[in-house]
Design an enzyme around this catalytic site. Sequence first.
Site, mmCIF file in Angstrom:
data_model
loop_
_atom_site.group_PDB
_atom_site.id
_atom_site.type_symbol
_atom_site.label_atom_id
_atom_site.label_comp_id
_atom_site.label_asym_id
_atom_site.label_seq_id
_atom_site.Cartn_x
_atom_site.Cartn_y
_atom_site.Cartn_z
ATOM 1 N N LYS A 110 -8.048 4.962 1.299
ATOM 2 C CA LYS A 110 -7.177 5.720 0.405
ATOM 3 C C LYS A 110 -7.981 6.742 -0.391
ATOM 4 O O LYS A 110 -7.615 7.917 -0.470
ATOM 5 C CB LYS A 110 -6.464 4.751 -0.543
ATOM 6 C CG LYS A 110 -5.169 5.250 -1.089
ATOM 7 C CD LYS A 110 -4.500 4.197 -1.968
ATOM 8 C CE LYS A 110 -3.807 3.121 -1.147
ATOM 9 N NZ LYS A 110 -3.474 1.924 -1.944
ATOM 10 N N ARG A 160 -5.073 1.639 -8.185
ATOM 11 C CA ARG A 160 -4.708 1.252 -6.823
ATOM 12 C C ARG A 160 -5.927 0.747 -6.079
ATOM 13 O O ARG A 160 -7.018 1.238 -6.264
ATOM 14 C CB ARG A 160 -4.143 2.456 -6.068
ATOM 15 C CG ARG A 160 -3.338 3.376 -6.922
ATOM 16 C CD ARG A 160 -3.130 4.744 -6.301
ATOM 17 N NE ARG A 160 -2.345 4.687 -5.093
ATOM 18 C CZ ARG A 160 -2.136 5.746 -4.314
ATOM 19 N NH1 ARG A 160 -2.684 6.911 -4.607
ATOM 20 N NH2 ARG A 160 -1.410 5.625 -3.226
ATOM 21 N N GLY A 186 0.224 -3.783 1.893
ATOM 22 C CA GLY A 186 0.817 -4.802 1.051
ATOM 23 C C GLY A 186 -0.141 -5.862 0.542
ATOM 24 O O GLY A 186 0.247 -6.744 -0.209
ATOM 25 N N MET A 230 -2.937 -5.498 -1.319
ATOM 26 C CA MET A 230 -3.550 -5.273 -2.623
ATOM 27 C C MET A 230 -2.498 -4.753 -3.594
ATOM 28 O O MET A 230 -1.523 -4.137 -3.198
ATOM 29 C CB MET A 230 -4.665 -4.240 -2.491
ATOM 30 C CG MET A 230 -5.727 -4.656 -1.534
ATOM 31 S SD MET A 230 -6.646 -6.058 -2.193
ATOM 32 C CE MET A 230 -7.772 -6.305 -0.835
ATOM 33 N N ARG A 274 -2.759 8.499 5.697
ATOM 34 C CA ARG A 274 -3.629 7.723 6.572
ATOM 35 C C ARG A 274 -3.079 7.850 7.986
ATOM 36 O O ARG A 274 -1.915 8.198 8.166
ATOM 37 C CB ARG A 274 -3.669 6.254 6.147
ATOM 38 C CG ARG A 274 -2.319 5.574 6.253
ATOM 39 C CD ARG A 274 -2.360 4.161 5.707
ATOM 40 N NE ARG A 274 -0.995 3.712 5.457
ATOM 41 C CZ ARG A 274 -0.659 2.758 4.602
ATOM 42 N NH1 ARG A 274 -1.579 2.152 3.894
ATOM 43 N NH2 ARG A 274 0.593 2.408 4.446
ATOM 44 N N HIS A 289 8.112 -3.926 4.237
ATOM 45 C CA HIS A 289 6.975 -4.775 4.597
ATOM 46 C C HIS A 289 7.150 -5.353 5.990
ATOM 47 O O HIS A 289 6.260 -5.279 6.845
ATOM 48 C CB HIS A 289 6.831 -5.894 3.559
ATOM 49 C CG HIS A 289 5.713 -6.840 3.861
ATOM 50 N ND1 HIS A 289 5.893 -8.014 4.574
ATOM 51 C CD2 HIS A 289 4.395 -6.764 3.586
ATOM 52 C CE1 HIS A 289 4.730 -8.624 4.702
ATOM 53 N NE2 HIS A 289 3.799 -7.895 4.105
ATOM 54 N N SER A 320 -21.166 -14.030 39.693
ATOM 55 C CA SER A 320 -20.027 -13.819 38.821
ATOM 56 C C SER A 320 -20.291 -14.649 37.570
ATOM 57 O O SER A 320 -20.501 -15.857 37.661
ATOM 58 C CB SER A 320 -18.746 -14.278 39.518
ATOM 59 O OG SER A 320 -17.671 -14.156 38.624
ATOM 60 N N GLY A 339 -19.575 -16.799 34.816
ATOM 61 C CA GLY A 339 -18.507 -17.685 34.365
ATOM 62 C C GLY A 339 -18.749 -17.952 32.886
ATOM 63 O O GLY A 339 -19.318 -18.961 32.496
ATOM 64 N N ASN A 345 -16.969 -18.756 30.382
ATOM 65 C CA ASN A 345 -16.391 -19.889 29.641
ATOM 66 C C ASN A 345 -17.391 -21.036 29.611
ATOM 67 O O ASN A 345 -17.747 -21.545 28.546
ATOM 68 C CB ASN A 345 -15.104 -20.382 30.285
ATOM 69 C CG ASN A 345 -14.025 -19.326 30.299
ATOM 70 O OD1 ASN A 345 -14.123 -18.331 29.585
ATOM 71 N ND2 ASN A 345 -13.012 -19.527 31.105
ATOM 72 N N ASP A 346 -17.833 -21.440 30.813
ATOM 73 C CA ASP A 346 -18.801 -22.529 30.862
ATOM 74 C C ASP A 346 -20.154 -22.086 30.309
ATOM 75 O O ASP A 346 -20.839 -22.863 29.649
ATOM 76 C CB ASP A 346 -18.965 -23.041 32.298
ATOM 77 C CG ASP A 346 -18.082 -24.260 32.551
ATOM 78 O OD1 ASP A 346 -18.036 -25.131 31.657
ATOM 79 O OD2 ASP A 346 -17.453 -24.339 33.610
ATOM 80 N N CYS A 357 -15.993 -13.325 35.188
ATOM 81 C CA CYS A 357 -14.670 -13.878 35.469
ATOM 82 C C CYS A 357 -14.203 -14.836 34.379
ATOM 83 O O CYS A 357 -13.175 -15.470 34.517
ATOM 84 C CB CYS A 357 -14.665 -14.573 36.823
ATOM 85 S SG CYS A 357 -15.770 -15.990 36.899
ATOM 86 N N TYR A 374 -17.953 -5.107 37.944
ATOM 87 C CA TYR A 374 -16.532 -5.272 37.671
ATOM 88 C C TYR A 374 -16.315 -6.339 36.600
ATOM 89 O O TYR A 374 -17.201 -7.144 36.317
ATOM 90 C CB TYR A 374 -15.764 -5.651 38.946
ATOM 91 C CG TYR A 374 -16.072 -7.031 39.477
ATOM 92 C CD1 TYR A 374 -15.381 -8.152 38.992
ATOM 93 C CD2 TYR A 374 -17.046 -7.231 40.443
ATOM 94 C CE1 TYR A 374 -15.671 -9.417 39.453
ATOM 95 C CE2 TYR A 374 -17.340 -8.492 40.913
ATOM 96 C CZ TYR A 374 -16.646 -9.596 40.406
ATOM 97 O OH TYR A 374 -16.933 -10.848 40.855
HETATM 98 P P1 ADP Z 1 -0.095 0.491 -1.118
HETATM 99 O O1 ADP Z 1 -1.497 0.369 -0.659
HETATM 100 O O2 ADP Z 1 0.618 -0.803 -1.217
HETATM 101 O O3 ADP Z 1 0.647 1.540 -0.379
HETATM 102 P P2 ADP Z 1 -0.476 2.378 -3.213
HETATM 103 O O4 ADP Z 1 -1.716 2.315 -3.974
HETATM 104 O O5 ADP Z 1 -0.363 3.436 -2.192
HETATM 105 O O6 ADP Z 1 -0.190 0.961 -2.614
HETATM 106 O O7 ADP Z 1 0.689 2.545 -4.253
HETATM 107 C C1 ADP Z 1 1.995 2.285 -3.923
HETATM 108 C C2 ADP Z 1 2.900 3.373 -4.456
HETATM 109 O O8 ADP Z 1 2.692 3.585 -5.821
HETATM 110 C C3 ADP Z 1 2.673 4.730 -3.847
HETATM 111 O O9 ADP Z 1 3.317 4.864 -2.640
HETATM 112 C C4 ADP Z 1 3.268 5.628 -4.861
HETATM 113 O O10 ADP Z 1 4.648 5.746 -4.658
HETATM 114 C C5 ADP Z 1 2.996 4.918 -6.139
HETATM 115 N N1 ADP Z 1 1.878 5.565 -6.804
HETATM 116 C C6 ADP Z 1 0.575 5.285 -6.682
HETATM 117 N N2 ADP Z 1 -0.165 6.122 -7.423
HETATM 118 C C7 ADP Z 1 0.703 6.944 -8.039
HETATM 119 C C8 ADP Z 1 0.557 8.037 -8.930
HETATM 120 N N3 ADP Z 1 -0.631 8.451 -9.325
HETATM 121 N N4 ADP Z 1 1.673 8.665 -9.344
HETATM 122 C C9 ADP Z 1 2.879 8.243 -8.913
HETATM 123 N N5 ADP Z 1 3.075 7.226 -8.093
HETATM 124 C C10 ADP Z 1 2.010 6.580 -7.648
HETATM 125 MG MG MG Z 2 0.309 3.309 -0.297
HETATM 126 MG MG MG Z 3 1.349 -2.304 -2.583
#
Ligand code: ADP
Ligand code: MG
Ligand code: MG
Length: 895
Positions: free
Chosen positions: A28, A102, A111, A113, A358, A474, A783, A785, A787-788, A850, A870
């Site tokens: 990120k 973040r 999801g 963190m 990303r 999610h 060949s 093997g 596993n063994d 194999c 192979y």
């Molecule tokens: P995740 O890794 O779960 O996607 P993020 O760190 O991307 O978590 O944060 C989740 C959401 O929080 C982002 O999609 C965004 O909508 C909101 N967010 C994060 N930083 C900011 C910011 N600086 N201003 C406004 N919204 C934010």
């Molecule tokens: Mg995000």
């Molecule tokens: Mg999140």
Amino acid sequence: MTKTVYTFGGDAPHDDPRQGDKTITGGKGANLAEMASIGLPVPPGFTITTEECLTYLAGEKGFSDGLRSAVADAVAHIERATGKRFGDASPDGPGPLLVSVRSGAAISMPGMMDTVLNLGLNDETVEGLAATSTDERFAWDSYRRFIQMYGDVVLGVNHGLFEEALEIVKEDNGYYADTELSAEEWRTLVDEYKSIVASELGEPFPQDPHEQLWGAIGAVFDSWDTERAKIYRRLNDIPHDMGTAVNVQAMVFGNMGDTSATGVAFTRDPSTGTRRYYGEYLINAQGEDVVAGIRTPQYLTKVAREEAGAKPLSMEEALPDAYGELARVFDLLEGHYKDMQDIEFTVERGKLWMLQTRTGKRTAKAALKMAVDMEGEGLITREEAVARIDPMALDQLLHPTLDPEAERNVLTKGLPASPGAAAGKIVLDADTAEQWANRGDKVILVRVETSPEDIHGMHAAQGILTARGGMTSHAAVVARGMGRPCVSGANGISIDRTERTLRIGSREMKEGDEVTLDGGTGEVMLGIVPTVDPELEGDFGVLMEWADALRRMRVRTNAETPEDCRMARSFGAEGIGLCRTEHMFFDASRIRAVRQMILAEDEAGRRGALDQLLPEQRADFAAIFETMAGLPCTIRLLDPPLHEFLPTQASEFEELADATGLGVDHLKRRAGELHEFNPMLGHRGCRLGITFPEIYEMQARAIFEAACNVKASSGEAPLPEIMIPLVATRRELELLRALVDRIADQVFEEKGIRLDYLVGTMIELPRAALMAGEIAEEGAFFSFGTNDLTQTTLGVSRDDAGRFLGPYVEKGIFARDPFVSLDIDGVGQLVEMAAENGRRVRPDIKLGICGEHGGDPASIAFCESVGLDYVSASPYRVPIARLAAAQAALKAREG
Ligand code: ADP
Ligand code: MG
Ligand code: MG
């Protein structure tokens, strides 16, 4: 001195290569800086390195003075860039600086963190925010969000308590959506939230913005070590020692009324790969509202809205200017990253801000389509297209989809969140899913919505069905990543968790009832619906052709039935690398003769039984040779310890006694004599051929007679490669090769036909690997093997390893299960040495693998590096091996 904090946005420089290194700044952070550096609108902020996370977790969980002062400087950078001040409560001026905190690891962990938004608010700054934004509702909405998130993520207060309080206010007022609450109502709720925190914690909600900031930073660091993060890493083979970065970034607000919004988008459709923008957004919302399933998100584009027959305006229609800007950014990002991007954005009073980009997760089908399309668009080369596809993801495509002709009793329909067909028994929670799957049931996990705590259940399930949540929920994101079919947001479902029953459409059902999901249409059907075989043409065919042109190693299959051989050939197998003849012995129609042979007192008795088996084996091999039409077929002579074939039940003994005329007691005594203390190291492999040559003679005869017959009838000469198992010494192979050659001569003489064939050995004992030079004098091929070879080198029995392999992998003793992915450092050394010594003595020696590892991409890369000819894999793994072999060849070329 090494930098611990990197700033981005505003006038921050972006010339330090460490800032672009995801292992240092996380995915990120690196991408935020990169977007800022190419001029995209990114709110200013800073990233604390993953190294600081590791230092923190290894130590006393404190923050160094160095870090404290670097963070202070970086906060000052944001203040300069925004003109706002952290903790500023004044009613005029630009308003207080609020930030998001973040997490962001090198490899994205959706999801896993926790994010804290609106940090910096307190009883005073909230008034400042209300005054400067001239929007009281917005200010108090932001403050309650902050207390809830910070309370949950940092202070560990159960978020249900906050949700309950909000539900009560909504119910009392008859509100449906959160957006209906007034400033005054939010203000009251904030008081309530604060008293929830105070009574749960015994101390008030922290008011000092700096204390808040450090609390949040520590919470992000700590979240690296949570149970759910560890599970996710284990399931996805992500190392545990990478740590997460922390991103602190100026807030931009999507909840400032109807010209503000927040959304998530993909530059192409991540389900199908089609080149069109794809996404969801919500007006007057913040952060995770879109993915949390609290409100139903709206479509990004007009086309998508119309196709879905939805009323609420698309972003293209409701916020045309911001949408136009977003579309421009999409194209810039694809051109820059040369791949489909998954984007998070916010519009604050009409202005677009980018919060994340990303490389987007995609289904295997979409991955293929995008790779082939992008090559056509000139965005990437063929090599890049081939390198880009995760071989393991192909697995999704090779499995059946619903038979379009089959009758479907559709109970309800949700969103087509992750394609493919899945059928099984309904389970209502993740633990049950795991338990039932472990006992062999196919299960469908049905949840209102999933959360990171459900990951193990999603993994155990064939498919996932949720009552709420959109295409980017999610459940949808994780299911696509795992290759599990998923139907999300199926409104026609209601679940009664205490009774463990549910209603799907108009039908009452209970846990254990069977349903089928079509993740491509969103349909939920009653019972198990039949499926059809996968489509191997189109983008799949094109990409595999490119891969075939790039690879050096051949790909064979492990197969012993004509059906498996046919399947493997349709997947592109170029021969058989391992045909296990014992599987043919287990066949119900022959097991009696096999048992008679084993339990015979003498050679004459054994030969009598073997005579009965000969025509059966000959027919087996003929069918295989016909199917393989001249391709090389490695056939392994009998390998397992004989007692594996013996009866165990009293009734089986009686039946055998009837058939042979020998008494039950006699048979039981003979069976007892065959007992071994350590059968895997016992009387098996070539040791059987040495002690009971008549068994191998029968097998060799069956092979050569079948080969001659097939050549005579089809004109296509089979290429048998006869493989002697479990050889440890040169002399063993010498004796058994002589046996095979003798039988070959006899059969060729009888038939008046001569055929090419090879005799070689498996290398599956450390001694064989060490003495490979000598052994190569007797064998035309090796060949591996593995596993063994893994069992015997590590001294770890595959059948018993289950008890300790888990902890071994967790503690980093093994990077991965060595029976799944080759132990390259140890076992690999033996393979490399044997390959070299074999080639030295016999330059044209054929070398292959194999074991299970022949279908594992990392192991295949190793095979390329030691120059094997192979790899051989089970039929469904053949395409995976073809692609992995091509990628390995590409890597080798790059040096
Ligand atoms: P995740 O890794 O779960 O996607 P993020 O760190 O991307 O978590 O944060 C989740 C959401 O929080 C982002 O999609 C965004 O909508 C909101 N967010 C994060 N930083 C900011 C910011 N600086 N201003 C406004 N919204 C934010
Ligand atoms: Mg995000
Ligand atoms: Mg999140």
